[in-house]
Design a protein around this motif. Structure first.
Motif, PDB file in Angstrom:
ATOM      1  N   GLN A 260       0.822  -1.205   0.000  1.00 18.38           N
ATOM      2  CA  GLN A 260       0.000   0.000   0.000  1.00 18.38           C
ATOM      3  C   GLN A 260       0.859   1.258   0.000  1.00 18.38           C
ATOM      4  O   GLN A 260       0.476   2.287  -0.556  1.00 18.38           O
ATOM      5  CB  GLN A 260      -0.925   0.029   1.234  1.00 18.38           C
ATOM      6  CG  GLN A 260      -1.927  -1.116   1.287  1.00 18.38           C
ATOM      7  CD  GLN A 260      -1.385  -2.293   2.091  1.00 18.38           C
ATOM      8  OE1 GLN A 260      -0.167  -2.483   2.144  1.00 18.38           O
ATOM      9  NE2 GLN A 260      -2.266  -3.069   2.682  1.00 18.38           N
ATOM     10  N   LEU A 261       2.054   1.171   0.628  1.00 18.88           N
ATOM     11  CA  LEU A 261       2.964   2.307   0.678  1.00 18.88           C
ATOM     12  C   LEU A 261       4.079   2.200  -0.342  1.00 18.88           C
ATOM     13  O   LEU A 261       4.499   3.196  -0.932  1.00 18.88           O
ATOM     14  CB  LEU A 261       3.569   2.428   2.086  1.00 18.88           C
ATOM     15  CG  LEU A 261       2.592   2.716   3.232  1.00 18.88           C
ATOM     16  CD1 LEU A 261       3.331   2.688   4.550  1.00 18.88           C
ATOM     17  CD2 LEU A 261       1.916   4.053   3.027  1.00 18.88           C
ATOM     18  N   LEU A 262       4.576   0.991  -0.546  1.00 18.41           N
ATOM     19  CA  LEU A 262       5.795   0.804  -1.329  1.00 18.41           C
ATOM     20  C   LEU A 262       5.528   0.473  -2.786  1.00 18.41           C
ATOM     21  O   LEU A 262       6.438   0.592  -3.615  1.00 18.41           O
ATOM     22  CB  LEU A 262       6.652  -0.297  -0.688  1.00 18.41           C
ATOM     23  CG  LEU A 262       6.988  -0.098   0.790  1.00 18.41           C
ATOM     24  CD1 LEU A 262       7.722  -1.304   1.350  1.00 18.41           C
ATOM     25  CD2 LEU A 262       7.847   1.157   0.967  1.00 18.41           C
ATOM     26  N   ALA A 263       4.334  -0.012  -3.138  1.00 13.08           N
ATOM     27  CA  ALA A 263       3.999  -0.337  -4.530  1.00 13.08           C
ATOM     28  C   ALA A 263       2.513  -0.077  -4.745  1.00 13.08           C
ATOM     29  O   ALA A 263       1.761  -0.951  -5.188  1.00 13.08           O
ATOM     30  CB  ALA A 263       4.362  -1.782  -4.849  1.00 13.08           C
ATOM     31  N   ALA A 264       2.080   1.130  -4.436  1.00 14.06           N
ATOM     32  CA  ALA A 264       0.653   1.448  -4.430  1.00 14.06           C
ATOM     33  C   ALA A 264       0.027   1.308  -5.822  1.00 14.06           C
ATOM     34  O   ALA A 264      -1.072   0.771  -5.972  1.00 14.06           O
ATOM     35  CB  ALA A 264       0.451   2.865  -3.894  1.00 14.06           C
ATOM     36  N   ALA A 265       0.721   1.772  -6.858  1.00 13.76           N
ATOM     37  CA  ALA A 265       0.143   1.736  -8.203  1.00 13.76           C
ATOM     38  C   ALA A 265      -0.078   0.302  -8.665  1.00 13.76           C
ATOM     39  O   ALA A 265      -1.133  -0.044  -9.222  1.00 13.76           O
ATOM     40  CB  ALA A 265       1.059   2.480  -9.175  1.00 13.76           C
TER      41      ALA A 265
ATOM     42  N   ALA B 124       3.849  -8.435  -9.159  1.00 11.63           N
ATOM     43  CA  ALA B 124       4.758  -7.291  -9.327  1.00 11.63           C
ATOM     44  C   ALA B 124       4.750  -6.399  -8.093  1.00 11.63           C
ATOM     45  O   ALA B 124       5.804  -5.921  -7.638  1.00 11.63           O
ATOM     46  CB  ALA B 124       4.353  -6.488 -10.565  1.00 11.63           C
ATOM     47  N   ALA B 125       3.581  -6.151  -7.527  1.00 11.24           N
ATOM     48  CA  ALA B 125       3.491  -5.340  -6.305  1.00 11.24           C
ATOM     49  C   ALA B 125       4.220  -6.012  -5.151  1.00 11.24           C
ATOM     50  O   ALA B 125       4.919  -5.351  -4.371  1.00 11.24           O
ATOM     51  CB  ALA B 125       2.020  -5.103  -5.945  1.00 11.24           C
ATOM     52  N   LEU B 126       4.071  -7.344  -5.034  1.00 13.10           N
ATOM     53  CA  LEU B 126       4.743  -8.075  -3.962  1.00 13.10           C
ATOM     54  C   LEU B 126       6.251  -7.988  -4.107  1.00 13.10           C
ATOM     55  O   LEU B 126       6.974  -7.727  -3.142  1.00 13.10           O
ATOM     56  CB  LEU B 126       4.278  -9.538  -3.981  1.00 13.10           C
ATOM     57  CG  LEU B 126       4.966 -10.475  -2.981  1.00 13.10           C
ATOM     58  CD1 LEU B 126       4.736  -9.993  -1.549  1.00 13.10           C
ATOM     59  CD2 LEU B 126       4.433 -11.901  -3.150  1.00 13.10           C
ATOM     60  N   ALA B 127       6.761  -8.204  -5.337  1.00 10.51           N
ATOM     61  CA  ALA B 127       8.210  -8.163  -5.553  1.00 10.51           C
ATOM     62  C   ALA B 127       8.767  -6.769  -5.282  1.00 10.51           C
ATOM     63  O   ALA B 127       9.824  -6.618  -4.650  1.00 10.51           O
ATOM     64  CB  ALA B 127       8.532  -8.596  -6.987  1.00 10.51           C
ATOM     65  N   LEU B 128       8.060  -5.745  -5.743  1.00  5.85           N
ATOM     66  CA  LEU B 128       8.529  -4.377  -5.538  1.00  5.85           C
ATOM     67  C   LEU B 128       8.495  -3.992  -4.068  1.00  5.85           C
ATOM     68  O   LEU B 128       9.408  -3.329  -3.553  1.00  5.85           O
ATOM     69  CB  LEU B 128       7.663  -3.423  -6.356  1.00  5.85           C
ATOM     70  CG  LEU B 128       8.205  -2.006  -6.562  1.00  5.85           C
ATOM     71  CD1 LEU B 128       9.561  -2.045  -7.235  1.00  5.85           C
ATOM     72  CD2 LEU B 128       7.229  -1.179  -7.394  1.00  5.85           C
TER      73      LEU B 128
END
Length: 782
Positions: free
Chosen positions: A104-109, A146-150
């Motif tokens: 939510q903070l580190l890969a919000a998009a 992708a969000a998890l990895a980022l």
């Protein structure tokens, strides 16, 4: 469900969704509706979603749940529906895991995209668009991954360690650097940076979680990892000991701490917060001083040794010795607190420990952690030892016993002592002479008082003290300054020094010496660039100086200035007095009265001269020349100095002519004239020495209906000529012509007419390039 369990479920669901490709033939199942079983239960069991019951009714041609009867055979569209349901579940599981890792903070998009795609898939599922549902669910899964990895990548941020303290020579080598550099105290250390200590040196490294490592002398370590979790704020540090000794003091509990020390040749799993390690070419030594255990093993071997508190071991390349108890701490004897050592001299002593081959002594400037070590010696064989002289301050010391395997045991209870100055210097008062005393007598009486029991030296010779510790003696004086040095020495060797000077002056010998550096038109006619002039000089020390001038005058556009001034010569006879300067010249009468009554007088004039000298060149300087010598000539008037680039130049009868050598490229020129009052006038410019012809950068030739089109690119520091002659060849014939320069681009171009019937391509044979200074070169192109 834990994060690991959730990951496993997500992987299983992904496999179910992906191993059944889109468009595969449906394989519906036939199930029997049991008594008491609801159609939603069937949808939940076989389709993974109870809300898909309407799809079962539609496939079986039923209009309502009222048409359902126990024992009825129902066809369930398991393949295409379950495949979509599995993909949706996998996307949801990965979205949840990404959220737990701070997406939510580190890969919000990326996380928002995954949620949006899953919502679209749910909408498609409600309308039984199964292939579209599966495709959208897979896209949602990809965005969630992708969000998890980022998020995982951004959670761990690089941190820094700190060289908190150092003693002796401590070097560091940054990642990729080829040489070692001195590492100052409080310098930052980063990942992959190496740190080493040389002989008689120590280094204390502080890590982000407040854990510390102390490198003893001749040790080297590399910081392999320094990370900070942006969400949990946990710190991760990993250090490898390359060689030497290290003491680890770790902070926090095992759960909140992530600190790892690696040692080549052994495998360590440590829960200890206080341990010592040593590595040489042959052996690794470990000693544990904490309740937390240390497990030690040799790579590739089944053997494992566990170190409990106050146990140690030695490992080589093949085996690990069984754990052995460390020697107990010695009991410190002296100095026992409170103890004060004078002049930095202290002797430590402790009780002997059975089995000890040596003792290790630490002396530190802090009590809690012993990180600020000032002394570390591990080769002391006796039970008494005197360290080097220590500066004034408070110190703590402890000692450990070292056994026959070289393992240091736990340290003794810290004790402290204080290093102080050996009292203060002895009492010494000189009643006469007072500072900067002046007399006209050839002999004076010197008197004063010193501390009882001390020795008094005057100019290096002993002077006796009376019963009251007073001294009194006659001293002959020479004309001028007479320095006297008094020194009192007490029984402890402390010294107090007093220095005095008696100035002997003669009544009839008073001189006024005005500084030679003052600008002047005549010996007593001074020049000033400003309305205020500082008169400097020297005379008899302590003399009263008075200057009486003309009536106060008001400079044009200014306020009135004082027509007189006064001052006193200092202990060396020097003086500085501010006087007013006017354009017509202010006249002063100067009178000096010495402390002995002698007098001297002098008249002087101070003239305001703020007009700059004349300086002009006969011809304006060129921007560039091709000659290596620049000739400058011109007029210089009312000047006493002419300098070219701060070098004195000759001039006569108001004229100058200078031949100045130039270097290739830009030459800065500074011509400066200075008059007697210090007023200056400058001519400053840059000139380019260009002896090189233009450089041919590129050339092109092409055919057109008008003839041969030629382009030539050239460069030159001082500018190109407008026209460049060229020769081209076409069908064996040479054709001459000229090209025109476009100054904005530095490109010559033009079109030459070719003989009628020319078929062969034209070629550029020669081009002559010339710059504005006449430097030229003809380029032969083939």
């Amino acid at each position: 469900m834990t994060a690991i369990q959730r990951t496993s479920v997500a992987a299983l669901l992904v496999a179910l969704a992906l191993f059944c490709p889109v468009g595969a033939a449906a394989q519906p199942l036939t199930v029997t509706l049991e008594t008491g079983q609801h159609i939603r239960d069937v949808a939940r069991e076989y389709l993974g979603d109870p809300d898909l019951w309407e799809q079962i009714l539609e496939l079986n041609g039923l209009a309502s749940v009222l048409d359902l009867k126990p024992g009825m055979k129902l066809t369930v569209p398991s393949t295409e529906v379950s495949r979509a349901a599995a993909a949706l579940a996998a996307a949801l599981a990965t979205i949840d895991e990404a959220g737990e890792n701070g997406a939510q903070l580190l890969a919000a998009a990326e996380l928002e995209e995954a949620l949006a795609l899953r919502n679209e898939a749910l909408a498609a599922r409600r309308e039984a668009r199964w292939e579209e549902t599966l495709a959208l669910a897979r896209k949602s899964l990809a965005s969630a991954e992708a969000a998890l990895a980022l998020a995982r990548e951004r959670r761990l941020q690089q941190a820094e360690a700190l060289l908190e303290d150092r003693l002796g020579t401590v070097d560091a080598r940054k990642p990729g650097a080829l040489t070692w550099r001195d590492a100052p105290k409080q310098s930052k250390l980063v990942e992959e940076e190496k740190v080493r200590t040389l002989s008689s040196s120590l280094a204390s490294i502080l890590f982000p979680d407040r854990s510390s490592l102390r490198l003893d002398e001749n040790s080297q370590a590399v910081i392999q990892s320094l990370r900070r979790d942006a969400l949990s704020h946990r710190r991760q540090s990993k250090v490898q000991l390359i060689g030497g000794n290290v003491q680890a003091i770790l902070k926090g509990n095992q759960r909140s701490r992530q600190f790892e020390l690696g040692i080549p040749g052994v495998e360590l799993e440590s829960r200890s917060r206080n341990f010592w390690a040593s590595r040489t070419n042959q052996k690794v030594r470990l000693a544990n001083y904490d309740e937390g255990r240390i497990e030690v093993a040799v790579p590739g071997r089944d053997q494992k040794v566990v170190l409990e508190r106050n146990q140690g071991t030695v490992a080589d390349r093949t085996t690990v010795a069984p754990a052995r108890d460390l020697l107990p701490p010695p009991r410190g004897l002296a100095p026992a607190a409170p103890a004060i050592a004078y002049q930095g001299k202290i002797e430590l002593s402790w009780e002997a420990v059975d089995g000890a081959l040596a003792y290790w002594v630490h002396i530190a400037a802090d009590s809690a952690s012993f990180r600020k070590l000032v002394v570390s010696r591990r080769d002391i064989t006796g039970t008494r030892w005197q360290p080097r002289v220590l500066p004034v301050g408070l110190y703590y010391w402890r000692v450990s016993a070292v056994d026959d395997l070289g393992l240091p045991g736990p340290a003794s209870t810290p004790q402290w002592f204080q290093v102080a100055d050996d009292e203060s210097g002895p009492y010494l008062v000189v009643e006469f002479p007072q500072p900067d005393a002046v007399t006209n007598q050839p002999e004076v009486e010197v008197r004063g008082e010193a501390e009882r029991g001390s020795q008094l030296l005057v100019d290096g010779e002993t002077v006796p003290l009376d019963d009251d510790a007073h001294f009194r003696f006659a001293r002959a004086l020479q004309p001028g300054p007479n320095p006297i040095r008094f020194e009192a020495v007490d029984r402890a060797g402390n010294r107090t020094v007093v220095e005095r000077t008696i100035q002997r002056v003669d009544v009839d010998r008073v001189e006024i010496l005005l500084d030679e550096s003052l600008p002047r038109r005549a010996p007593s006619h001074f020049l000033s660039r400003t309305p205020e002039f500082i008169l400097t000089g020297s005379t008899v020390p302590g003399s009263q100086i008075e200057l009486e001038g003309d009536e106060p005058r008001a400079p044009e556009g200014g306020e009135g200035v004082a027509a007189g001034a006064a001052g006193v010569a200092d202990a060396a006879g020097g003086f500085q007095i501010r006087l007013a300067a006017t354009a017509g010249g202010s006249r002063y009468r100067m009178r000096v009265v010495s402390p002995a009554g002698g007098t001297a007088a002098q008249e002087l004039t101070v003239e305001l001269d703020d007009t700059r000298p004349e300086l002009a060149l006969d011809t304006p300087p060129p921007g560039a020349i091709s000659s290596p010598v620049l000739t400058l000539s011109g007029v210089v008037e009312e000047a006493v100095s002419l300098q070219l680039n701060q070098e004195e130049m000759p001039f006569a009868e108001g004229r100058f002519e200078i031949a100045h050598p130039l270097q290739p490229g830009v030459n800065p020129i500074s011509l400066e004239a200075v008059d007697r009052a210090g007023n200056t006038r400058r001519i400053v410019f840059d000139i380019v020495l260009d002896e090189a012809p233009p450089r041919l950068v590129a050339h092109r030739i092409s055919r057109s209906s008008a003839g041969a089109r030629i382009q030539v690119d050239a460069e030159d520091a001082s500018g190109l000529r407008r026209v460049a002659p060229v020769v081209i060849e076409a069908s064996g014939a040479e054709i001459q012509g000229h090209l025109e320069l476009d100054r904005s681009t530095g490109r010559y171009s033009g079109t030459l007419t070719l003989p009628a019937g020319t078929q062969a391509p034209a070629r550029l044979r020669r081009v002559r390039l010339e710059d504005s200074l006449g430097n030229a070169q003809e380029y032969q192109l083939y």
